[in-house]
Design a protein around this motif. Structure first.
Motif, PDB file in Angstrom:
ATOM      1  N   LYS A 179     -38.081  30.190  -5.168  1.00 55.19           N
ATOM      2  CA  LYS A 179     -37.002  29.293  -5.574  1.00 55.19           C
ATOM      3  C   LYS A 179     -36.449  28.531  -4.382  1.00 55.19           C
ATOM      4  O   LYS A 179     -36.139  27.337  -4.478  1.00 55.19           O
ATOM      5  CB  LYS A 179     -35.875  30.091  -6.237  1.00 55.19           C
TER       6      LYS A 179
ATOM      7  N   ASP B 132     -29.393  26.163 -10.250  1.00 61.89           N
ATOM      8  CA  ASP B 132     -30.698  25.774 -10.722  1.00 61.89           C
ATOM      9  C   ASP B 132     -30.866  26.202 -12.176  1.00 61.89           C
ATOM     10  O   ASP B 132     -31.500  25.513 -12.970  1.00 61.89           O
ATOM     11  CB  ASP B 132     -31.741  26.468  -9.843  1.00 61.89           C
TER      12      ASP B 132
ATOM     13  N   VAL C 123     -27.111  31.097  -1.161  1.00 58.86           N
ATOM     14  CA  VAL C 123     -28.455  31.117  -1.747  1.00 58.86           C
ATOM     15  C   VAL C 123     -28.368  31.441  -3.231  1.00 58.86           C
ATOM     16  O   VAL C 123     -28.982  30.782  -4.070  1.00 58.86           O
ATOM     17  CB  VAL C 123     -29.337  32.154  -1.013  1.00 58.86           C
TER      18      VAL C 123
ATOM     19  N   GLU D 199     -42.479  43.567  -8.491  1.00 57.75           N
ATOM     20  CA  GLU D 199     -43.029  42.395  -9.160  1.00 57.75           C
ATOM     21  C   GLU D 199     -43.448  42.683 -10.601  1.00 57.75           C
ATOM     22  O   GLU D 199     -43.205  41.896 -11.500  1.00 57.75           O
ATOM     23  CB  GLU D 199     -44.224  41.876  -8.352  1.00 57.75           C
TER      24      GLU D 199
ATOM     25  N   GLU E  45     -45.226  35.978  -4.050  1.00 57.32           N
ATOM     26  CA  GLU E  45     -44.931  36.725  -5.281  1.00 57.32           C
ATOM     27  C   GLU E  45     -43.430  36.864  -5.453  1.00 57.32           C
ATOM     28  O   GLU E  45     -42.949  37.179  -6.526  1.00 57.32           O
ATOM     29  CB  GLU E  45     -45.557  38.127  -5.186  1.00 57.32           C
ATOM     30  N   ASP E  46     -42.721  36.649  -4.353  1.00 61.01           N
ATOM     31  CA  ASP E  46     -41.281  36.850  -4.349  1.00 61.01           C
ATOM     32  C   ASP E  46     -40.598  35.657  -5.021  1.00 61.01           C
ATOM     33  O   ASP E  46     -40.612  34.538  -4.505  1.00 61.01           O
ATOM     34  CB  ASP E  46     -40.822  37.002  -2.895  1.00 61.01           C
ATOM     35  N   LEU E  47     -40.006  35.902  -6.181  1.00 62.32           N
ATOM     36  CA  LEU E  47     -39.451  34.798  -6.964  1.00 62.32           C
ATOM     37  C   LEU E  47     -38.287  34.117  -6.251  1.00 62.32           C
ATOM     38  O   LEU E  47     -38.145  32.900  -6.283  1.00 62.32           O
ATOM     39  CB  LEU E  47     -38.995  35.323  -8.330  1.00 62.32           C
ATOM     40  N   GLU E  48     -37.489  34.919  -5.577  1.00 56.37           N
ATOM     41  CA  GLU E  48     -36.334  34.332  -4.893  1.00 56.37           C
ATOM     42  C   GLU E  48     -36.799  33.391  -3.783  1.00 56.37           C
ATOM     43  O   GLU E  48     -36.291  32.283  -3.625  1.00 56.37           O
ATOM     44  CB  GLU E  48     -35.451  35.437  -4.300  1.00 56.37           C
TER      45      GLU E  48
ATOM     46  N   VAL F  39     -40.570  42.729 -13.049  1.00 56.16           N
ATOM     47  CA  VAL F  39     -40.078  41.391 -13.356  1.00 56.16           C
ATOM     48  C   VAL F  39     -40.980  40.723 -14.393  1.00 56.16           C
ATOM     49  O   VAL F  39     -40.507  40.125 -15.350  1.00 56.16           O
ATOM     50  CB  VAL F  39     -39.991  40.527 -12.075  1.00 56.16           C
ATOM     51  N   ARG F  40     -42.249  40.861 -14.164  1.00 58.10           N
ATOM     52  CA  ARG F  40     -43.169  40.177 -15.057  1.00 58.10           C
ATOM     53  C   ARG F  40     -43.011  40.688 -16.492  1.00 58.10           C
ATOM     54  O   ARG F  40     -43.038  39.934 -17.447  1.00 58.10           O
ATOM     55  CB  ARG F  40     -44.602  40.364 -14.563  1.00 58.10           C
TER      56      ARG F  40
ATOM     57  N   ILE G  93     -34.895  41.957  -4.788  1.00 60.05           N
ATOM     58  CA  ILE G  93     -35.740  41.745  -5.965  1.00 60.05           C
ATOM     59  C   ILE G  93     -36.461  43.031  -6.384  1.00 60.05           C
ATOM     60  O   ILE G  93     -36.935  43.800  -5.560  1.00 60.05           O
ATOM     61  CB  ILE G  93     -36.781  40.655  -5.632  1.00 60.05           C
TER      62      ILE G  93
ATOM     63  N   GLU H  64     -29.320  29.289  -6.608  1.00 63.09           N
ATOM     64  CA  GLU H  64     -30.168  29.854  -7.640  1.00 63.09           C
ATOM     65  C   GLU H  64     -29.488  29.732  -9.007  1.00 63.09           C
ATOM     66  O   GLU H  64     -30.101  29.336  -9.995  1.00 63.09           O
ATOM     67  CB  GLU H  64     -30.413  31.326  -7.315  1.00 63.09           C
TER      68      GLU H  64
END
Lengths: 769, 439
Positions: free
Chosen positions: A63, B124, B117, B152, A57-60, B155-156, B149, B121
């Motif tokens: 990636k 990208d 990192v 969840e 679920e972790d987007l990072e 974010v969605r 982060i 990102e």
């Protein structure tokens, strides 16, 4: 895996961590894998372990796993299949970022297997409701085309892309345009057919190529592009502008319309957008005839070009190179802007050199005084290369503007007084050109020049001064003394100096025969006996024979009137200039060379060459253009004054004696020609090839001619009061190469072209630096 | 010939992107096309980084072209095998530098290593298949973050909005910005370029201006911005009132939020600003430049071992204003052994490493005059070359002064909620290596 992996080492540790039950540890391990990859360590062994972490679920983290996959998919094609499920699932994720990420990554994996699974998600994403996903998917089509063109055809992706040009979102439009352009270019590089077999040696007719049919820009497309142009991001604007550059307007009205719509982009802050707009305007302005519009377009073009000069140095350099090109096409656009090109003391050298060239281009009667002041200032800086170019620029200005020549000469004399060795030498070289352009105008400075004789240690400077002495031998009292100093060291001098010494002394002899018999004999002897350069030797033989057989011919050859020199308006041939102007801001426009000369080995080098041989017509035109470039380069080089020492079209004495030994000389000459750049060498080559190719006819010279020659020599020796008599009394030169003298010099350019047409195309750009 | 032209299409792509440190070690590598191998980085290291003679920012070896920009101790490199747009590649490289600075504070080897990192990102996101994508820092910061982060769900919920903004017609602004107090700050910053000859003639004087804006405005504000631009004033028939003080702008460049078509038609500047700080426009002016400093120099070389300097500096702006951080860099010959300098104001010091006398004046009032007298002792040399006398350089910043005379006439903000907003304007003229006087 067949082989059990070792149970220690960093990869083993990483593997443990990647399989850890703790999320943090796993995330950390993935970062370390990427770090290892960046420094060049091979991490392909960890493939299955990394892929396990994909479903998160972790987007990072996702990636990072994707980044890993991009780098290693092609090394583990069998294992990639493990990732397919997650990818396909992700392309249907409710989060648009995830959907875009998945499709973006999936399409660059470079694994045959995954491509088959890609088609259906890609079709979906191309029609996604979210513009972010659509713009990402649009580029994916280009990626897929790069890997497997037939897939795009099969699923109709290219048609979908064309539809996307009409999308409501400008970013999607821009990416669709970029993708289509990419595909268009890739298809040109593809082998004719079938597209799936690269390197196929079959040669189907050229018409079978996909050609430009993949991306035709029609009028409806044009309208859409012009609308999107004002709305999308800077990068999108660049893509659209370069597509507009390709569009062929149907009539003048349309060209006008395009120009009017593109002009506002001049005000964009991004230099690439500005140059992109300049490119479009330069292309479409050709069809514009309305005076007021033409005027307003060129007027609006100048300020943004000048503004580019305040960009960071790299961008500034690109802009300067392009301005240099634009000025060759339209010299009037920056007529009043010379000041902004003044060099700052702390500008990088590559920028300064460009600025110099542009200043010379912009020089006119009004601003020449300011310019000369600047150039004089630059000549006192420390960067030797730049200083030399500044001095050279003074000479160019003198040749360009007749009225300013005198002021230029006085600047040069000031510079010579500084007695800085490289400044003096460069100034001497430049003054030689001024003497060529304005003969008999500045003889007064010759004594000052000669007083610097011992300062000169560079061949070109020495040769220049010797040329000047030879040219004005009748006015310089001690010319024989001065030339004598060079004769004393004849053997040690470089070939260009030897050649000039030889010619200058012969000139001296022709002008003042009484005083210089001794010296001319010495130089001829030195040049024929002690010199190991065939060029010097051959020239000496020619002179010798001329002098001994027909002094009048010698005079008309050696002292012939030279064609005047001028500063060329362009440095590239018109056809090439046209091509480069339509590529403003590209690498080709920066190098001032057609792209084919430096990207010959493009994406599909062999196929490209193959295609080129098929398109014989194209080749011919390109070859012609390249030849013109080469010829242009030759013409530009003012310093090759040797070129005019070539024989004028005279019917000087020809002789068949000694031709037996010709073969030896010509083969040597040919060998040397391969390396040399001196135009005279090419001339010599011409002679020797002539005698090589027709050797059978030569030995039996028509008796009438040889009779005439003997008669001629007889008559000269009869007039015994003539100083030449003593010469003809000398033993004849052991070998002769007189045959070719009859060839008119018009042969020379052709010869040069032949010489260089082969090498021109493969000419390496490294020469630029 | 037509087909021939087509195959010379300008390609827009980078085919690879690298960051190197000074030793030529790869810090970041990203390859976009199959025909480039990672080993291409070795070529760059050998040909550019270890080669002191490189004099061009673009190197083409074989058919591969390397574009590089050097920032601090790293090389940012774009690689391509096609006839790429050189301007685009450099613009992109500089944009990357800006983004890097905005994310990490500075861009150097350490920050690249610490954030690799994040850099991957970012790459990208901003470079897809070699094509530059959205590079607006504000938008990028919405979904590429340095903090851990977010949950969840959040974010969605966000990402739909994010993606719309990243691709939208106003990709630079969120729609839901809210401020209790609506304010806009405008900074007019002018960099003065001057090149003056020995004789005191102005060879070149112009201004590179920059208008920075910090907009803290709610909603989707529609802004109109007005300057004392001669063309605009002339058009309105204002000559009688203000034509003397109007400035002539040679050229303007705008942030992508400004409607270029509108400016082209009637020279009005209208836009929906991004939230926070951005560069609204750049301009260039060459006429009637008010030079803030005049310099009188008297430099003599009475003997081969001595140079004498007398330098008068006069602040020629209004006496109510003041200049800060005035620094004069006065070149000395290369064989200088020592310098005795006397100054009325500030401090002067000889810096042997750079062969200059640095005269620092923390603050000068308008119309004030200062003088430096100095003597440089020279070591005797056999070298005959005359001293090339590089120009004296003056660095300064003068607040509330524009060398071009430019003034902001108005900034109007329209928003559908009709709130009142407060606007502030500041002016600054400065020079940083661009104000040069020969002597």
């Amino acid at each position: 895996m067949a082989m059990a992996p070792p149970r220690k080492g960093e990869n083993w540790e990483l593997r443990q961590q990647l399989n850890s039950e703790y999320r943090d540890k796993r995330a950390d391990a993935i970062k370390r894998v990427i770090a290892n990859h960046t420094i060049g360590k091979d991490c392909s062994g960890l493939f299955p372990d990394v892929v396990k972490n994909m479903q998160t679920e972790d987007l990072e983290q996702k990636k990072l796993v994707y980044l890993y996959l991009m780098n290693y998919a092609k090394t583990q094609p069998e294992l990639v299949i493990l990732a397919v499920n997650t990818f396909v699932k992700d392309t249907a994720d409710p989060n648009p970022l995830v959907r875009a990420l998945a499709i973006r990554t999936m399409s660059v994996l470079r694994a045959e297997k995954i491509l088959d699974y890609l088609a259906s998600p890609l079709s979906k994403c191309l029609k996604d409701e979210n513009p972010y996903v659509r713009k990402t998917a649009a580029l994916c089509v280009a990626k897929v085309f790069d890997l497997k063109p037939e897939l795009c055809v099969e699923y109709g992706f290219i048609e979908t892309l064309r539809d996307l040009i009409g999308d409501g979102n400008p970013m999607v439009v821009a990416n669709a345009v970029a993708a289509l352009a990419d595909i268009h270019e890739a298809s040109l590089n593809l082998p004719p057919s079938p597209p799936s077999s690269p390197g196929g040696s079959s040669s189907p007719p050229p018409s079978a190529r996909p050609s430009s049919s993949l991306f035709i820009i029609d009028q409806p497309t044009l309208t859409k592009l012009l609308v999107a142009l004002n709305e999308c991001s800077e990068w999108g604007r660049i893509a659209i502008l370069s597509t507009l550059a390709r569009y062929k307007a149907v009539d003048e009205k349309e060209s006008e319309h395009i120009c009017e719509r593109v002009v506002p982009q001049f005000q964009h802050v991004n230099a690439a957008v500005v140059l992109g707009a300049v490119k479009v305007i330069m292309i479409h302005i050709k069809n514009v005839t309305r005076e007021d519009l033409l005027k307003s377009l060129t007027r609006k073009m100048a300020p943004p070009l000048v503004t580019l000069i305040s960009s960071p140095p790299e961008v500034q350099w690109v802009a300067l190179r392009n301005i240099n090109l634009l000025l060759q096409k339209r010299p009037d656009i920056l007529a009043n802007e010379m000041r902004v090109f003044f060099c700052k003391y702390n500008d990088p050298p590559y920028v300064k050199v460009e600025q110099l060239e542009i200043m010379v281009r912009l020089a006119n009667e009004k601003n020449v005084d300011t310019l000369l002041g600047e150039l004089k200032e630059y000549a006192s800086e420390v960067d030797v290369d730049f200083v030399r170019k500044a001095v050279r620029a003074v000479g160019q200005v003198a040749i360009k503007i007749d009225e300013a020549a005198e002021r230029c000469v006085s600047v040069l004399m000031d510079l010579i007084e500084t007695r800085v060795s490289y400044v003096v030498q460069e100034a001497v070289i430049v003054i030689k050109d001024i003497f060529r352009k304005y003969p008999h105008s500045y003889e007064g400075i010759i004594p000052a020049l000669c007083s610097n004789l011992e300062e000169l240690d560079e061949p070109e400077a020495k040769a220049s001064l010797i040329w000047i002495i030879g040219e004005y031998a009748e006015k310089i009292e001690n010319a024989d003394e001065l030339l004598g100093t060079f004769l004393d060291t004849f053997k040690e001098e470089s070939y260009p100096v030897q050649l000039q010494t030889l010619t200058a002394i012969v000139k001296l002899f022709l002008k003042k025969p009484d005083e210089s018999q001794g010296i001319v004999q010495k130089v001829l002897q030195a040049a024929t006996k002690d010199c190991d350069s065939p060029d010097v030797r051959d020239r000496a033989y020619i002179y010798w024979r001329l002098l001994s057989s027909d002094p009048a011919a010698a005079k008309s050859v050696v002292l012939s009137v030279r064609p005047p020199i001028s500063l060329p308006q362009t440095t590239v041939a018109p056809a090439i200039l046209e091509e480069l102007i339509s590529e403003v801001s590209s690498l080709a426009s920066v190098y001032h060379k057609p792209a084919a000369t430096f990207i010959g080995k493009g994406r599909l080098g062999a196929e490209e060459m193959h295609r080129r041989t098929l398109d014989a017509e194209e080749d011919v035109s390109r070859e012609k253009a390249l030849q013109t470039v080469v010829a242009g380069n030759q013409a530009e080089n003012l310093l090759d004054f040797d070129a005019d020492d070539e024989p004028a079209p005279t019917n000087g004495g020809s002789s068949s004696r000694g031709l037996v030994s010709d073969g030896v000389i010509s083969s040597q000459a040919i060998a040397s020609v391969a390396k040399s750049t001196n135009p005279l060498d090419e001339l010599m080559d011409l002679f020797s090839t002539a005698s090589m190719t027709a050797p059978s006819t030569q030995p039996i010279a028509p008796p009438s001619i040889s009779a005439g020659v003997t008669g001629l020599t007889g008559s000269t020796s009869a007039a015994s009061s003539d100083p030449f008599a003593s010469l003809s009394g000398l033993s004849s030169p052991p070998t002769g190469n007189g045959h070719g003298i009859q060839s008119p010099p018009a042969y020379q350019p052709q010869q040069q072209q032949k010489q260089t047409s082969g090498g021109g195309a493969s000419d390496d750009l490294l020469g630029l630096f | 010939m037509d087909q021939c032209m087509d195959c010379e299409l300008t390609d827009l792509t980078h085919q690879a992107f690298f960051i190197f440190n000074q030793k030529g070690e790869v810090l970041i590598s990203r390859l976009f096309r199959a025909d480039l191998k990672r080993s291409i980085s070795d070529v760059f290291r050998i040909q550019v980084i270890s080669n002191p003679d490189v004099r061009s920012p673009i190197i083409t070896l074989g058919s591969t072209s390397f574009f590089h920009v050097r920032v601090n101790n790293v090389y940012i490199v774009g690689v391509t095998k096609c006839n790429a747009s050189a301007a685009l590649v450099f613009e992109f490289l500089y944009r990357f530098v800006t983004i890097g600075r905005s994310y990490f504070g500075k861009l150097d080897e350490e920050s690249v290593k610490n954030n690799f990192v994040l850099i991957y990102e970012l790459l990208d996101e901003i470079l897809d298949f070699g094509y530059p994508q959205n590079s607006e820092i504000d938008t990028l910061k919405m979904y590429i973050t340095t903090e851990s982060i977010k949950s969840e769900m959040a974010v969605r919920e966000d990402s739909s909005k994010i993606t719309i903004q990243a691709t939208g017609a106003t990709s630079w602004r969120r729609s839901d910005v809210k401020y209790r107090k609506n304010e806009a700050f405008v900074d007019v910053i002018e960099t003065v370029n001057l090149l003056m000859s020995k004789e005191g003639a102005v060879l070149r004087a112009d201004v590179d201006g920059q208008i920075l804006m910090r907009a803290y405005l709610s909603g989707t504000p529609e802004c109109k911005f007005g300057l004392n631009d001669k063309l605009v004033l002339a058009k309105r028939g204002d000559q009688t009132s203000k034509s003397d003080s109007a400035v002539e702008l040679d050229d303007c460049q705008f942030h992508q939020c400004v409607r270029l078509g509108k400016f082209d038609s009637d020279r009005s500047i209208s836009f929906i600003p991004p939230d926070g700080e951005f560069e609204l426009m750049r301009y260039r002016s060459t006429s009637n430049i008010n030079l803030p400093f005049r310099l009188q120099t008297h430099v003599t070389e009475p003997s081969r071992s001595r140079v004498e300097y007398t330098i008068h500096l006069r602040a020629s702006f209004d006496s109510k204003l003041s200049a800060n951080n005035v620094v004069l860099r006065i070149p000395t010959p290369l064989n200088t052994t020592g310098v005795q300098a006397k100054v009325g104001v500030g401090k002067a010091k000889y810096v042997p490493g750079e062969n200059v006398i640095i005269w620092k004046i923390p603050k000068i009032q308008g119309a004030q005059e200062c003088t430096l007298t100095a003597e440089a002792d020279l070591a005797s040399t056999t070298h005959r070359q005359a001293w090339s006398r590089p120009p004296i350089q003056v660095d300064f910043s003068v607040v509330m002064f524009t060398a071009s005379g430019l003034l902001v006439r108005f900034l109007k903000v329209f928003e559908k909620s009709g709130y009142q907003s407060v606007k502030w304007v500041r002016y600054l003229s400065k020079a940083n290596g661009s104000y040069q006087i020969r002597f």
